[in-house]
Scaffold this motif. Structure first.
Motif, PDB file in Angstrom:
ATOM      1  N   TRP A 134     -40.995  18.928  62.879  1.00  0.00           N
ATOM      2  CA  TRP A 134     -39.538  18.994  62.714  1.00  0.00           C
ATOM      3  C   TRP A 134     -39.064  18.060  61.606  1.00  0.00           C
ATOM      4  CZ3 TRP A 134     -35.780  21.820  65.437  1.00  0.00           C
ATOM      5  CH2 TRP A 134     -36.316  22.683  66.412  1.00  0.00           C
ATOM      6  N   LEU A 135     -39.564  16.829  61.658  1.00  0.00           N
ATOM      7  CA  LEU A 135     -39.165  15.861  60.626  1.00  0.00           C
ATOM      8  C   LEU A 135     -39.584  16.347  59.253  1.00  0.00           C
ATOM      9  CD1 LEU A 135     -40.073  12.545  62.491  1.00  0.00           C
ATOM     10  CD2 LEU A 135     -37.804  13.598  62.148  1.00  0.00           C
ATOM     11  N   SER A 136     -40.794  16.901  59.212  1.00  0.00           N
ATOM     12  CA  SER A 136     -41.300  17.397  57.940  1.00  0.00           C
ATOM     13  C   SER A 136     -40.443  18.554  57.433  1.00  0.00           C
ATOM     14  CB  SER A 136     -42.750  17.842  58.111  1.00  0.00           C
ATOM     15  OG  SER A 136     -43.144  18.608  57.005  1.00  0.00           O
ATOM     16  N   TRP A 140     -37.462  19.213  58.058  1.00  0.00           N
ATOM     17  CA  TRP A 140     -36.107  18.780  57.743  1.00  0.00           C
ATOM     18  C   TRP A 140     -36.050  18.031  56.404  1.00  0.00           C
ATOM     19  CZ3 TRP A 140     -31.375  19.933  58.404  1.00  0.00           C
ATOM     20  CH2 TRP A 140     -30.340  18.998  58.208  1.00  0.00           C
ATOM     21  N   SER A 141     -37.070  17.112  56.193  1.00  0.00           N
ATOM     22  CA  SER A 141     -36.847  16.243  55.027  1.00  0.00           C
ATOM     23  C   SER A 141     -38.011  16.093  54.051  1.00  0.00           C
ATOM     24  CB  SER A 141     -36.421  14.853  55.511  1.00  0.00           C
ATOM     25  OG  SER A 141     -37.352  14.385  56.454  1.00  0.00           O
ATOM     26  N   THR A 142     -39.225  16.494  54.393  1.00  0.00           N
ATOM     27  CA  THR A 142     -40.304  16.206  53.444  1.00  0.00           C
ATOM     28  C   THR A 142     -41.136  17.403  53.020  1.00  0.00           C
ATOM     29  OG1 THR A 142     -41.828  15.682  55.232  1.00  0.00           O
ATOM     30  CG2 THR A 142     -40.583  13.844  54.304  1.00  0.00           C
ATOM     31  N   THR A 172     -38.584  18.346  49.352  1.00  0.00           N
ATOM     32  CA  THR A 172     -37.282  17.892  49.846  1.00  0.00           C
ATOM     33  C   THR A 172     -37.049  18.232  51.313  1.00  0.00           C
ATOM     34  OG1 THR A 172     -36.367  19.986  49.148  1.00  0.00           O
ATOM     35  CG2 THR A 172     -36.157  18.145  47.612  1.00  0.00           C
ATOM     36  N   GLY A 173     -37.853  19.117  51.876  1.00  0.00           N
ATOM     37  CA  GLY A 173     -37.532  19.618  53.209  1.00  0.00           C
ATOM     38  C   GLY A 173     -36.349  20.559  53.113  1.00  0.00           C
ATOM     39  N   ARG A 230     -33.343  20.059  54.310  1.00  0.00           N
ATOM     40  CA  ARG A 230     -32.041  19.396  54.404  1.00  0.00           C
ATOM     41  C   ARG A 230     -31.045  19.808  53.307  1.00  0.00           C
ATOM     42  NH1 ARG A 230     -32.284  13.129  54.995  1.00  0.00           N
ATOM     43  NH2 ARG A 230     -33.239  13.420  52.963  1.00  0.00           N
ATOM     44  N   PRO A 231     -31.407  19.741  52.022  1.00  0.00           N
ATOM     45  CA  PRO A 231     -30.424  20.107  51.004  1.00  0.00           C
ATOM     46  C   PRO A 231     -29.946  21.554  51.130  1.00  0.00           C
ATOM     47  CG  PRO A 231     -32.584  19.749  50.019  1.00  0.00           C
ATOM     48  CD  PRO A 231     -32.684  19.304  51.439  1.00  0.00           C
TER      49      PRO A 231
END
Lengths: 307, 369
Positions: free
Chosen positions: A80-82, A84-86, A94-95, A97-98
């Protein structure tokens, strides 16, 4: 008829009062059967989602090991973290998120503008009738039936001419234009049942065009506004074609981002990250349905049944 | 020139004229009723006074000012709609003061006006409720409150009682009449109910097919209807219209009518001018209450004619007894005292008050005397 004894009418034991939802009284067997079938279908529909959730909290090794259906042995939120952001999307790590933010920046104004314009259209088409208004409305309805693909090239040209190509405002414009047919249809049909005498009364009270709209019409438009918002939100949020065609890197919506995440041809396919990303992409619409869903049905029914 | 002047007003939709040269006026404080069957143009006329429909030609003036083309909110009028048209999202208080708010009246003054109106209509305790929580009669009061609070030159009522049940309708009718007597404001009131028209009005315009058939006081309309339409529309039971012939006997005009047995009967007419119609057909109009038993006849009348005729039906209604007989080949209703002893089948001595009888030309349908 006269053979029915009075007794039968008077001393009948009170039958269980059927609740509002059960128009037909059913036996216990039939009930059980109904619930069983319902449960089966619910499972059928929930299974794919369950698999997505399960696999999004597993390390990749467990998936590639062939245990897609098993519960994770090792619970982790790293995918999930990946996602979302990486995670690597296109060339940038960027994941999502943007893209999520891009989608929000596009959806919120597009839904708001198309709903408000639809309400205004419906108001004018029902309460400020003019010559040819039904023809105009008929033409607007065409917007509901035109396939997206047909307008791609002319729309690209228009956006270019207006200097909006490849930008979030451009996408907003496209979605507003495309959504107007639906929102106008909703509000027109809703306002058609709204008593015109109220508008006349407000007119005599001295309220003008916008004041009547704002003070008299809008306060009673709740149910249909919810319908319009849900419809527009789901459609615009889930749109891929316009996003892929008219957005550039700074304005790409979530759907395109997700596609790029899943379809990236370099490296290992991180299925757990893909699952997490897909759920992230679906969350907002899910949320809208949960929050406003019951108004949706109520709004769709409004006008067909009085009260 | 009156307070409300409607001068030569017509209304057309495309090439179809639905209102033809309407010419009526009302003085300040008058209660003008527009009455007629549905489709007669009365509501259209009211909407034109209100400014909700454009005037095709002619002028409407309120308080000396021609208001053609003036926006409804600038005519200083207020309207009570048939459906009451209360704003469902606002409380009773907000409903009543909405107009004042739109006209930029400051809050303290609005509250004062609201309190006054609420007291007048006895709706003080309802001010915080929503319209959906009110009964029909209460909604009606709120709708009137919304009109009253504006303090307009003219009140317009569009069939305000037609949504109420029979008992409440009679009560509200009295309320409206009381209100008019207390406030002395000019009212234009549209209805299709001739009893409402008679009881409320100081002046009536009877309309049919886009024409004003007669414009006058309730008494004029009732006693001397200008044509057969007005005669049959106003009054319940309606005026007896009897085909008859005029004959001059002993220098005075008489009508010759056929009784139930087909015998010719002579009744002396009170209008000498009808001698000119000697030998010609007319329609004799007699109100039911002008046909009675001899004891019940109007003592002040100078011309009560006796008439023996066979009774077909009696209908005791409690306060009166309605007796049906046949004259000129038509069923004729007589209104008698409740204790008049009449039984069906007998030949009864009727008394016809010819002073109250009117005569119409059967061809033009206009009243000739």
């Amino acid at each position: 008829m006269s053979t029915i004894s009075q007794e039968a009418v008077v001393v009948r034991p009170a039958a269980p009062v059927p609740s509002q939802d059960t128009a037909v009284r059913t036996s216990r067997v039939a009930r059980t059967f109904i619930y069983l079938v319902l449960l089966l279908f619910a499972l059928f529909y929930l299974l794919p989602f369950a698999i997505m959730v399960i696999n999004s909290v597993k390390p990749l090794s467990e998936i590639t090991g062939g245990n897609m259906l098993a519960l994770p042995q090792d619970w982790t939120i790293a995918p999930w973290l990946s996602a979302w952001s990486t995670a690597q999307i296109g060339v940038e790590p960027t994941g999502l998120r943007p893209y999520f933010l891009n989608s929000i920046l596009m959806v919120v104004p597009a839904v708001a503008i198309s709903t408000i314009l639809g309400a205004l259209n419906g108001y004018v088409l029902t309460k400020w009738r003019f010559r040819g208004d039904t023809i105009l409305f008929g033409l607007m309805l065409f917007a509901c039936f035109i396939p997206f693909q047909i307008v791609l090239i002319p729309m690209a040209r228009m956006l270019g001419l207006m200097g909006l190509a490849g930008s979030t405002p451009g996408l907003i414009l496209v979605h507003v234009v495309y959504g107007l047919g639906f929102t106008t249809l909703y509000f027109r049909n809703y306002y058609a049942a709204f008593p015109t005498e109220l508008v006349r009364a407000a007119m005599m009270d001295g309220a003008g065009f916008f004041r009547i709209f704002w003070r008299i019409m809008l306060p009673v438009s709740g149910p249909i506004a919810v319908v319009s918002v849900i419809w527009q939100f789901t459609n615009i949020w889930n749109d891929f074609l316009f996003g892929a065609s008219f957005a550039d890197l700074d304005s790409m919506p979530m759907t395109v981002g997700l596609n790029n995440l899943v379809n990236s041809s370099t490296g290992v396919k991180e299925y757990n990250v893909h699952f997490a990303g897909a759920i992230l992409a679906a969350l907002p619409t899910l949320l809208v349905y949960i929050v406003a869903g019951r108004y949706f049905v109520r709004g769709l029914m409004a006008g067909s049944v009085k009260g | 020139m009156g307070f409300l002047d409607i001068r030569n007003v017509t209304k057309s939709y495309g090439s179809v004229e639905v209102l033809h040269r309407v010419d009526i006026s009302a003085e300040e404080g008058e209660f003008l009723v527009l009455v007629g069957p549905s489709g007669c143009g009365k509501s259209t006329l009211l909407n034109m006074i209100a400014g909700l429909e454009a005037i095709s030609s002619g002028d409407i003036a309120i308080n000396g000012r021609v208001v053609n083309g003036v926006h409804p909110s600038k005519r200083n009028i207020a309207m009570v709609f048939q459906s009451y048209a209360l704003y469902p999202n606002m409380t009773v208080g907000q409903n009543i003061t909405f107009g004042l708010e739109m006209h930029g009246v400051p809050k303290p003054e609005r509250d004062k006006a609201l309190a006054q109106v609420a007291k007048l209509l006895q709706i003080d305790h309802l001010l915080d409720r929503k319209p959906a929580q009110l009964s029909g009669g209460q909604r009606q009061r709120v709708a009137m409150g919304r009109a009253l609070v504006r303090n307009p030159d003219v009140f317009l009522f569009d069939e305000p009682l037609s949504n109420l049940d029979a008992k409440l309708r009679v009560d509200m009718r009295t309320e409206i009449k009381k209100l008019h007597q207390r406030l002395g404001r000019t009212i234009v009131y549209v209805t299709h109910d001739q009893i409402e028209a008679m009881t409320l009005s100081t002046r009536i315009a009877v309309m049919n097919k886009g024409y004003v058939q007669q414009f006058g006081t309730p008494k004029e309309i009732y006693d001397t209807p200008s044509n057969l339409f007005v005669a049959s529309f106003m009054g319940s039971p309606s005026m007896n219209l009897i085909p008859a012939k005029v004959a001059v006997e002993n220098g005075a005009p008489h009508v010759v009518v056929m009784d139930a047995e087909g015998q010719a009967r002579l009744l002396r007419l009170s209008q000498p001018a009808l001698s000119a119609w000697s030998g010609r057909e007319i329609v004799l109009g007699v109100r039911p209450e002008a046909i009675t038993d001899p004891e019940g006849a109007d003592r002040k009348s100078l011309n009560v004619q006796p008439l023996k005729n066979r009774v077909t039906v009696t209908e005791p209604a409690g306060s009166d007894t309605f007796v049906t007989t046949t004259l000129g080949g038509k069923d004729i209703i007589a209104r008698m005292r409740a204790d008049a002893s009449v039984s069906p089948g007998e030949v009864f001595d009727f008394a016809v008050n010819m002073d109250k009888a009117v005569a119409f030309d059967p061809v033009t349908e206009n009243r000739i005397a």
